[in-house]
Enzyme design. Structure first.
Site, short mmCIF file in Angstrom:
data_model
loop_
_atom_site.label_atom_id
_atom_site.label_comp_id
_atom_site.label_asym_id
_atom_site.label_seq_id
_atom_site.Cartn_x
_atom_site.Cartn_y
_atom_site.Cartn_z
N TYR A 49 -2.20 -3.16 -10.86
CA TYR A 49 -2.25 -2.82 -9.43
C TYR A 49 -1.43 -3.80 -8.59
O TYR A 49 -0.69 -3.39 -7.69
CB TYR A 49 -3.70 -2.80 -8.96
CG TYR A 49 -3.85 -2.42 -7.51
CD1 TYR A 49 -3.68 -1.11 -7.09
CD2 TYR A 49 -4.18 -3.39 -6.55
CE1 TYR A 49 -3.81 -0.76 -5.75
CE2 TYR A 49 -4.31 -3.04 -5.21
CZ TYR A 49 -4.13 -1.73 -4.82
OH TYR A 49 -4.25 -1.38 -3.50
N LYS A 80 0.52 3.29 -3.06
CA LYS A 80 -0.67 4.11 -3.31
C LYS A 80 -0.34 5.60 -3.34
O LYS A 80 -0.85 6.34 -4.18
CB LYS A 80 -1.72 3.85 -2.22
CG LYS A 80 -2.31 2.45 -2.25
CD LYS A 80 -3.18 2.20 -1.03
CE LYS A 80 -3.78 0.80 -1.05
NZ LYS A 80 -4.54 0.47 0.17
N SER A 85 0.80 -1.24 0.00
CA SER A 85 0.00 0.00 0.00
C SER A 85 0.83 1.28 0.00
O SER A 85 0.28 2.36 -0.24
CB SER A 85 -0.96 0.02 1.19
OG SER A 85 -2.04 -0.85 0.97
#
Length: 310
Positions: free
Chosen positions: A194, A69, A66
């Site tokens: 992703y 991100k 993450s």
């Protein structure tokens, strides 16, 4: 006692490492379940001295998860502009887990609350410009390479494949958002980009250097060339404060008080504006998905060096 040398940082890491027994690794991702939960390392890139202090096995590579991100958000805003990005994704913190679908169902309009939760990050990755998946991926990895000054930064294909094959909830988030016009295009292609984005590998030094770029409002800490426009760097740092540590962001802001973004691999990217970038790896996670010992390292660093921005 301030922390300015390798020995100082090693003492902090040794003390924080005692907390690894209270957490668990991210076992729901098969490739991440195999790491040693007692690992803990850290690096602090000091902007003024253009030098770095280290502790633990700081050259040990790990995947961003993450943390990616916030980096991809910076690229998406450069590509599409803030108005477009935040027309599709909100700016508000959430008290829900990072992979929750419930807020999508109850929000009107039905858009992710912020770019730091999975739904928001998927929507942001969908905005990266490119004529093909390969071109979009190339632009992401090239941009991350500029942040860490490493043209050879790469993706751990084993981790990416492991995540791609188990990303059922992320697929559900994508199809829900596609139904409501938040994303477009092929869902499988988006999941592929992703999961590869999340599997980008670096070590603590690389992460600390990326943090130094944000600490300098988007400028390279060695050349002072602009990597990220200052207004975009400010947006990223603000979202790191409000949303970067999942649903523990408020507590982290009180106890540590600096912009930070965690990942379920155990990495944490932290930023002390105009002072330093910090990279940490500690795969033992608390119940909210943050490195349990890594947060302790940041708490001690912040208290000893008066890092809090509040």
């Amino acid at each position: 006692m301030t922390c300015h040398t390798n020995a100082d940082l090693q003492k902090i890491v040794n003390e924080a490492a005692l907390h690894t027994v209270y957490g668990e690794v991210a076992g729901y991702i098969p490739a991440l379940a195999e790491v040693n939960r007692h690992d803990l390392s850290a690096a602090v890139y000091n902007i003024k001295e253009k030098s770095c202090i280290y502790a633990g096995d700081y050259q040990n590579k790990f995947t961003l998860q993450s943390i990616s991100k916030v980096l991809v958000l910076a690229l998406a805003i450069q590509d599409m502009g803030s108005e477009y990005v935040f027309g599709k994704v909100g700016m508000e913190p959430t008290g829900e887990p990072f992979n929750s679908i419930s807020k999508l169902e109850t929000s009107i309009p039905s858009k992710p609350l912020n770019p730091m939760i999975n739904a928001g990050a998927l929507a942001v990755t969908n905005m990266i410009k490119g004529e093909s998946s390969d071109e979009k991926w190339h632009r992401i990895i090239e941009f991350v390479g500029r942040l860490v000054n490493d043209k050879n930064v790469s993706c751990n294909e084993i981790v990416a494949k492991s995540e791609f094959e188990t990303s059922w909830l992320n697929r559900a988030l994508c199809y829900f958002m596609k139904q409501h016009g938040v994303i477009n295009g092929d869902v499988e292609e988006l999941i592929d980009i992703y999961t590869r984005q999340c599997a980008i590998e670096m070590n603590c030094f690389d992460l600390a250097r990326a943090g130094a770029v944000l600490a300098l409002d988007g400028k390279d800490p060695e050349t002072y060339e602009e990597v990220i426009p200052s207004d975009i760097a400010r947006v990223c740092k603000t979202l790191m404060v409000t949303c970067g540590m999942y649903n523990a962001s408020g507590e982290f802001a009180i106890k540590v008080g600096i912009p930070a973004k965690s990942g379920v691999s155990g990495g944490i990217l932290a930023v002390v504006p105009n002072k330093c970038g910090i990279g940490i790896f500690g795969p033992s996670l608390d119940k909210r998905g943050n490195s349990i010992a890594g947060v302790k390292v940041l708490e001690m660093l912040s208290n000893r060096n008066d890092y809090s921005i509040f």
